[in-house]
Scaffold this active site. Structure first.
Site, mmCIF file in Angstrom:
data_model
loop_
_atom_site.group_PDB
_atom_site.id
_atom_site.type_symbol
_atom_site.label_atom_id
_atom_site.label_comp_id
_atom_site.label_asym_id
_atom_site.label_seq_id
_atom_site.Cartn_x
_atom_site.Cartn_y
_atom_site.Cartn_z
ATOM 1 N N SER A 1 0.816 -1.216 0.000
ATOM 2 C CA SER A 1 0.000 0.000 0.000
ATOM 3 C C SER A 1 0.852 1.269 0.000
ATOM 4 C CB SER A 1 -0.953 -0.011 1.191
ATOM 5 O OG SER A 1 -0.210 -0.092 2.398
ATOM 6 N N GLY A 2 2.003 1.218 -0.696
ATOM 7 C CA GLY A 2 2.750 2.439 -0.977
ATOM 8 C C GLY A 2 2.153 3.077 -2.228
ATOM 9 N N LYS B 1 1.071 -5.357 5.016
ATOM 10 C CA LYS B 1 1.473 -6.050 6.246
ATOM 11 C C LYS B 1 1.499 -5.159 7.485
ATOM 12 C CE LYS B 1 6.482 -5.915 5.414
ATOM 13 N NZ LYS B 1 7.689 -6.734 5.225
ATOM 14 N N GLY C 1 12.497 14.375 -1.844
ATOM 15 C CA GLY C 1 12.853 15.239 -2.975
ATOM 16 C C GLY C 1 11.692 15.493 -3.900
ATOM 17 N N GLY C 2 11.125 14.428 -4.474
ATOM 18 C CA GLY C 2 9.978 14.641 -5.335
ATOM 19 C C GLY C 2 9.874 13.652 -6.458
ATOM 20 N N GLU D 1 17.892 18.438 -9.120
ATOM 21 C CA GLU D 1 18.548 17.424 -8.285
ATOM 22 C C GLU D 1 19.756 16.893 -9.035
ATOM 23 O OE1 GLU D 1 15.818 14.387 -7.008
ATOM 24 O OE2 GLU D 1 15.139 15.587 -5.313
ATOM 25 N N ASP E 1 10.174 -8.985 0.692
ATOM 26 C CA ASP E 1 9.183 -10.084 0.720
ATOM 27 C C ASP E 1 8.749 -10.512 -0.682
ATOM 28 O OD1 ASP E 1 9.334 -9.420 3.371
ATOM 29 O OD2 ASP E 1 7.181 -9.316 3.716
ATOM 30 N N HIS F 1 22.498 5.899 -0.877
ATOM 31 C CA HIS F 1 22.358 7.362 -0.895
ATOM 32 C C HIS F 1 23.566 7.944 -0.190
ATOM 33 C CE1 HIS F 1 20.794 11.370 -0.647
ATOM 34 N NE2 HIS F 1 19.792 11.002 -1.421
ATOM 35 N N ARG G 1 24.791 9.724 -7.629
ATOM 36 C CA ARG G 1 24.868 9.219 -6.251
ATOM 37 C C ARG G 1 26.049 8.283 -6.002
ATOM 38 N NH1 ARG G 1 18.427 8.295 -5.063
ATOM 39 N NH2 ARG G 1 18.082 10.513 -4.775
ATOM 40 N N HIS H 1 19.741 2.559 0.018
ATOM 41 C CA HIS H 1 18.583 3.419 -0.243
ATOM 42 C C HIS H 1 17.564 2.806 -1.197
ATOM 43 C CE1 HIS H 1 16.474 7.169 -0.530
ATOM 44 N NE2 HIS H 1 16.713 7.313 -1.820
ATOM 45 N N GLU I 1 9.041 -0.375 -6.536
ATOM 46 C CA GLU I 1 10.464 -0.677 -6.304
ATOM 47 C C GLU I 1 10.764 -2.164 -6.451
ATOM 48 O OE1 GLU I 1 12.117 1.562 -3.092
ATOM 49 O OE2 GLU I 1 13.917 0.321 -3.002
ATOM 50 N N ARG J 1 19.942 4.512 -10.518
ATOM 51 C CA ARG J 1 18.714 5.292 -10.704
ATOM 52 C C ARG J 1 18.989 6.794 -10.672
ATOM 53 N NH1 ARG J 1 14.501 7.298 -6.721
ATOM 54 N NH2 ARG J 1 16.062 6.834 -5.147
HETATM 55 C C1 FAD Z 1 13.921 8.160 2.581
HETATM 56 C C2 FAD Z 1 13.540 7.932 1.138
HETATM 57 C C3 FAD Z 1 13.459 9.013 0.272
HETATM 58 C C4 FAD Z 1 13.091 8.819 -1.057
HETATM 59 N N1 FAD Z 1 12.949 9.905 -1.875
HETATM 60 C C5 FAD Z 1 12.466 9.711 -3.135
HETATM 61 C C6 FAD Z 1 12.180 10.834 -3.955
HETATM 62 O O1 FAD Z 1 12.332 11.976 -3.560
HETATM 63 N N2 FAD Z 1 11.681 10.574 -5.207
HETATM 64 C C7 FAD Z 1 11.476 9.313 -5.685
HETATM 65 O O2 FAD Z 1 11.026 9.151 -6.832
HETATM 66 N N3 FAD Z 1 11.751 8.253 -4.903
HETATM 67 C C8 FAD Z 1 12.226 8.423 -3.646
HETATM 68 N N4 FAD Z 1 12.477 7.335 -2.860
HETATM 69 C C9 FAD Z 1 12.174 6.006 -3.382
HETATM 70 C C10 FAD Z 1 10.657 5.832 -3.400
HETATM 71 O O3 FAD Z 1 10.101 6.425 -2.257
HETATM 72 C C11 FAD Z 1 10.281 4.383 -3.429
HETATM 73 O O4 FAD Z 1 10.999 3.698 -4.427
HETATM 74 C C12 FAD Z 1 8.795 4.243 -3.726
HETATM 75 O O5 FAD Z 1 8.054 5.027 -2.818
HETATM 76 C C13 FAD Z 1 8.421 2.788 -3.612
HETATM 77 O O6 FAD Z 1 7.042 2.672 -3.650
HETATM 78 P P1 FAD Z 1 6.404 1.228 -3.550
HETATM 79 O O7 FAD Z 1 4.936 1.438 -3.500
HETATM 80 O O8 FAD Z 1 6.990 0.364 -4.579
HETATM 81 O O9 FAD Z 1 6.938 0.662 -2.143
HETATM 82 P P2 FAD Z 1 6.619 1.145 -0.661
HETATM 83 O O10 FAD Z 1 6.183 2.540 -0.614
HETATM 84 O O11 FAD Z 1 7.793 0.789 0.169
HETATM 85 O O12 FAD Z 1 5.383 0.227 -0.248
HETATM 86 C C14 FAD Z 1 5.529 -1.165 -0.099
HETATM 87 C C15 FAD Z 1 4.268 -1.698 0.548
HETATM 88 O O13 FAD Z 1 4.263 -3.121 0.548
HETATM 89 C C16 FAD Z 1 3.883 -3.607 1.823
HETATM 90 N N5 FAD Z 1 4.431 -4.965 1.972
HETATM 91 C C17 FAD Z 1 5.725 -5.363 1.887
HETATM 92 N N6 FAD Z 1 5.798 -6.698 2.021
HETATM 93 C C18 FAD Z 1 4.537 -7.163 2.180
HETATM 94 C C19 FAD Z 1 3.956 -8.439 2.368
HETATM 95 N N7 FAD Z 1 4.703 -9.539 2.425
HETATM 96 N N8 FAD Z 1 2.623 -8.532 2.513
HETATM 97 C C20 FAD Z 1 1.839 -7.427 2.496
HETATM 98 N N9 FAD Z 1 2.334 -6.183 2.319
HETATM 99 C C21 FAD Z 1 3.665 -6.060 2.159
HETATM 100 C C22 FAD Z 1 4.446 -2.576 2.781
HETATM 101 O O14 FAD Z 1 3.859 -2.674 4.043
HETATM 102 C C23 FAD Z 1 4.107 -1.306 2.000
HETATM 103 O O15 FAD Z 1 2.760 -0.958 2.212
HETATM 104 C C24 FAD Z 1 12.853 7.506 -1.528
HETATM 105 C C25 FAD Z 1 12.951 6.429 -0.661
HETATM 106 C C26 FAD Z 1 13.288 6.629 0.663
HETATM 107 C C27 FAD Z 1 13.387 5.453 1.568
#
Ligand code: FAD
Length: 514
Positions: A11-12, A33, A46-47, A111, A206, A227, A273, A334, A358, A369
């Site tokens: 739920s990201g 989870k 950042g954005g 950036e 996972d 990072h 980076r 990172h 990701e 990246r």
């Molecule tokens: C500090 C930080 C700063 C960043 N800044 C930037 C930025 O400025 N710009 C940019 O483009 N990117 C940035 N990134 C990278 C970017 O934020 C991530 O790559 C992106 O948000 C990933 O999104 P996602 O939905 O794939 O994963 P996430 O947002 O990590 O969500 C993953 C989800 O999966 C769930 N999950 C995991 N395993 C399981 C399981 N087994 N069962 C059920 N649920 C599970 C988690 O609970 C979560 O809800 C940054 C990352 C970090 C850590």
């Protein structure tokens, strides 16, 4: 057993954005989870990059992305990314993401490694939080069913086609099966492999482990981005000091006050980076210190507090006024560039299984990246999953051409020596020490041997922490074995025993069980 047209795990930004699109096509279940907002997305500062500025173009964005990717980007995927970016940004605006504006237009910042200002941000340096909160409010207000504190533990496959998912109720320990037509993994990265990392504690690889176990192809895992600038304060978990701080004029100095980046590269503080991370480590070694500093004291306090309110407040809460004092920083793990191999429609090699975010490797990041391209990648490629799976969709062939791919299986390892007991902290230390910013054959072999023993000796998982440790060990093996194979240095992968890149290695590393 309940049946859904779409089950989305995570739920990201990837899970929620995809769920909002999927609800137009049928029934949707989101499994996550932790609580809905537990994710890496909400920490993004950042954005999000998109060529919407006057002096910008998708062509220029394409060029910057390809240069950062160091010879391993999938050019077709990058073309899709940069061309479809402006339309996806418009949709985020329509969904209500409150991007910052200047004189009535969306404000754009610079950036590292972008040749023009093209980063949209929200709340100054709280972009991810605004995106996550906007999307989760929309999801909660919709018919989408969300199951929190529910950890996916096994992908169900029948006759080569995905049938559903098994999930553990993290409160009761009971396990339930859910069936679906399309299973979309959006479980994020694996930063928790490393002792120093910027990630949320959910980032435990996972989805990689679950998909690998049912035969999905996992690609380019040796490319883990570090990072360069995580806050380094005693007793404080590493907190990201965004690239945008250097984009706005922040300067890196060593403990002696020397501005060192121009000694390493003409791009100075705004170099990619990997170069900045290695230069910082070199300065730390030279000066015998465990940190360097970012200096923003020459910027006006107004700029600092309005552009970086979140960073300013976090540091102040830990006794550091960054308008007056230098900010101590060091590198931290990172972002996972590799992941489940998908084509340009988000499909894996297993029928009915898709991946986005990701966890997925579309090929846009190559070996490194470009900052702020990851949330963009999510929205561009999630939309394409829906274009592919929508009722009555035209079944177009995937148009990603990734270049040479070499397939491997995880090798058996014969280890005689005793190894330390497996635990999260032992695993994180092992990766930081042996599979970190700078690796070599000896360090990688030591890590690979230990991980192989741990994989065999861990007792069956029973709860969320033990499932996560299993998944980290397997994901760590994939990172380490891939890093061992690649006998060159490229992008984020630096081997001290092979410090140059080699045309022979202009290819991708794939692991699968077959
Ligand atoms: C500090 C930080 C700063 C960043 N800044 C930037 C930025 O400025 N710009 C940019 O483009 N990117 C940035 N990134 C990278 C970017 O934020 C991530 O790559 C992106 O948000 C990933 O999104 P996602 O939905 O794939 O994963 P996430 O947002 O990590 O969500 C993953 C989800 O999966 C769930 N999950 C995991 N395993 C399981 C399981 N087994 N069962 C059920 N649920 C599970 C988690 O609970 C979560 O809800 C940054 C990352 C970090 C850590």
């Amino acid at each position: 057993m309940s049946y859904y047209d779409y089950i989305i795990v995570g739920s990201g930004i990837a899970g929620l954005y995809t769920a909002l699109l999927a609800k137009e096509q049928g029934s949707v279940l989101v499994i996550t989870k932790g609580s809905i907002d537990d994710c890496n997305t909400k920490h993004a500062q950042g954005g999000i990059a998109a060529a919407i500025g006057r002096n910008d173009s998708p062509k220029l964005h394409f060029k910057d992305t390809i240069v950062a990717g160091d010879g391993l980007c999938d050019e077709e995927a990058v073309r899709i990314l940069v061309n479809e970016a402006p339309a996806r940004i418009a949709e985020l605006v329509n969904l209500g993401v409150p991007f910052d504006t200047l004189d009535g237009e969306i404000a754009l910042t610079l950036e590292a490694a972008h040749s023009v200002p093209r980063i949209l941000h929200a709340g100054g340096d709280a972009t991810g939080e605004h995106i996550e909160v906007t999307l989760s409010k929309r999801v909660r207000a919709s018919k989408i069913q969300v199951l929190e504190d529910s950890q996916a533990t096994e992908i169900l496959v029948e006759n080569g086609i995905v049938r559903g998912i098994k999930a553990l109720d993290c409160h009761t320990g009971s396990v339930e099966e859910f069936e679906c037509h399309c299973l979309i993994l959006a479980t994020g990265g694996a930063g928790q492999l490393y002792k120093f990392n910027t990630n949320s504690d959910i980032a435990t690889g996972d989805g990689i482990a679950l998909a690998f176990k049912v035969g999905a192809e996992i690609i380019d895992m040796e490319f883990f981005q570090f990072h360069p600038t995580a806050l380094h304060l005693p007793g404080v978990t590493p907190f990201l000091i965004s690239e945008a701080v250097r984009g706005e004029g922040g300067i890196l100095r060593n403990v002696d006050g020397h501005r060192f980046m121009p000694d390493y590269t003409p791009r100075g503080d705004l170099a990619p980076r990997d170069i900045v991370a290695r230069s910082i480590l070199n300065e730390m070694k030279k000066t015998g210190s465990d940190r360097v500093f970012i200096d923003v004291t020459h910027l006006s306090p107004y700029v600092i507090t309005t552009r970086f309110p979140h960073i300013y407040r976090f540091c102040l809460d830990h006794g550091l006024d960054i308008t007056k004092e230098l900010v101590p920083v060091s590198p931290a793990a990172h972002y996972m560039m590799g992941g489940i191999k998908i084509n340009s429609w988000g499909e894996t090699n297993i029928a009915g299984l898709f991946a986005t975010g990701e966890i997925a490797c579309t090929g846009v990041h190559g070996a490194n990246r470009l900052a702020s391209n990851s949330m963009l990648e999510v929205v561009v490629f999630s939309k394409r999953i829906m274009e592919k799976t929508a009722k009555g969709a035209k079944q177009e062939a995937p148009n990603a051409i990734r270049g040479t791919e070499v397939h491997h299986v995880l090798s058996q390892r014969q280890i005689q020596e005793p190894v330390p007991a497996p635990s999260l902290s032992a695993l994180q230390k092992l990766h930081w020490d042996k599979v970190g910013v700078i690796r070599n054959r000896e360090s990688l072999t030591q890590a690979a041997d230990i991980l192989a023993v741990w994989q065999k000796s861990l007792p069956p998982p029973t709860d969320r922490p033990s499932c996560e440790l299993h998944n980290l060990v397997l994901t760590g093996r994939l990172v380490t074995e891939a890093a061992l194979l690649r006998e060159e240095s490229r992008g984020a992968h630096f081997r001290s025993d092979f410090p140059q890149s080699s045309p022979k290695w202009q290819r991708h590393t794939i692991f699968s069980t077959k």
